[in-house]
Scaffold this active site. Structure first.
Site, PDB file in Angstrom:
ATOM      1  N   HIS A  54       0.804  13.250  -3.133  1.00 14.32           N
ATOM      2  CA  HIS A  54       1.307  14.626  -3.213  1.00 14.32           C
ATOM      3  C   HIS A  54       1.915  14.910  -4.580  1.00 14.32           C
ATOM      4  O   HIS A  54       2.243  14.002  -5.330  1.00 14.32           O
ATOM      5  CB  HIS A  54       2.343  14.931  -2.117  1.00 14.32           C
ATOM      6  CG  HIS A  54       3.570  14.081  -2.146  1.00 14.32           C
ATOM      7  ND1 HIS A  54       3.667  12.882  -1.478  1.00 14.32           N
ATOM      8  CD2 HIS A  54       4.769  14.238  -2.771  1.00 14.32           C
ATOM      9  CE1 HIS A  54       4.860  12.360  -1.679  1.00 14.32           C
ATOM     10  NE2 HIS A  54       5.557  13.162  -2.476  1.00 14.32           N
ATOM     11  N   HIS A 111       8.143  15.787  -8.958  1.00 17.68           N
ATOM     12  CA  HIS A 111       7.554  14.450  -9.082  1.00 17.68           C
ATOM     13  C   HIS A 111       6.120  14.448  -8.569  1.00 17.68           C
ATOM     14  O   HIS A 111       5.674  15.402  -7.932  1.00 17.68           O
ATOM     15  CB  HIS A 111       8.400  13.396  -8.354  1.00 17.68           C
ATOM     16  CG  HIS A 111       8.450  13.521  -6.866  1.00 17.68           C
ATOM     17  ND1 HIS A 111       9.439  14.189  -6.190  1.00 17.68           N
ATOM     18  CD2 HIS A 111       7.627  13.048  -5.900  1.00 17.68           C
ATOM     19  CE1 HIS A 111       9.234  14.102  -4.887  1.00 17.68           C
ATOM     20  NE2 HIS A 111       8.134  13.426  -4.685  1.00 17.68           N
ATOM     21  N   GLU A 160       6.560   8.675  -7.977  1.00 19.22           N
ATOM     22  CA  GLU A 160       6.806   8.034  -6.686  1.00 19.22           C
ATOM     23  C   GLU A 160       5.594   7.191  -6.327  1.00 19.22           C
ATOM     24  O   GLU A 160       4.453   7.604  -6.561  1.00 19.22           O
ATOM     25  CB  GLU A 160       7.016   9.131  -5.615  1.00 19.22           C
ATOM     26  CG  GLU A 160       7.292   8.592  -4.217  1.00 19.22           C
ATOM     27  CD  GLU A 160       7.505   9.731  -3.194  1.00 19.22           C
ATOM     28  OE1 GLU A 160       7.166  10.889  -3.492  1.00 19.22           O
ATOM     29  OE2 GLU A 160       8.020   9.425  -2.105  1.00 19.22           O
TER      30      GLU A 160
HETATM   31 CO    CO Z   1       7.566  12.773  -2.742  1.00 20.66          CO
END
Ligand code: CO
Length: 134
Positions: free
Chosen positions: A7, A79, A130
């Site tokens: 994502h 992020h 991430e």
């Molecule tokens: Co995230």
């Protein structure tokens, strides 16, 4: 080492307003908001055929995205998240190369119930990165 893009996260001040923009203007399919007190955010996912967009709204006093929203009043990309096959092996490899893992260095359970880690933006092109166990 990294696999699929899991994502892209966008920090927003107002989840309802953000959801309306994506629903009404872009015709997006969204999930219901989910509070994640341990991460200091409430999350909505935009479901796309090939990946997801994660909206993050601050939750509680010490939300990790509060400062970001002070600097980016209109919201913004916060992020990106890549999947890895083995998050511990990925962490150990990155640490051996001098990359900084945020927090205590141990994976936390993320928005999808899977272990995640965050890597310092200064080590990755100015972008908070991430990693999520695939
Ligand atoms: Co995230």
């Amino acid at each position: 080492m990294i696999g699929r893009l899991n994502h892209v996260a966008i920090a927003v001040r107002d989840l309802a307003a953000a959801t309306a923009v994506y629903k009404d203007s872009l015709g997006a399919t969204m999930t219901e908001p989910t509070a994640q007190p341990e991460h200091g955010v409430t999350v909505v996912f935009v479901t796309l055929p090939n990946t997801k967009i994660e909206f993050l709204e601050p939750l509680g006093e010490n939300s990790p995205i509060a400062k970001f929203l002070e600097k980016n009043a209109d919201g913004g990309i916060h992020h990106i998240c890549y999947e890895v096959d083995d998050i511990i092996a990925a962490r150990d490899r990155l640490k051996a190369q001098g990359a900084r893992v945020l927090g205590d260095g141990n994976p936390k359970i993320g928005a999808h119930g899977k272990p995640v880690l965050f890597l310092h933006p200064k080590d990755f092109l100015g972008t908070l990165t991430e990693l999520e166990q695939a």
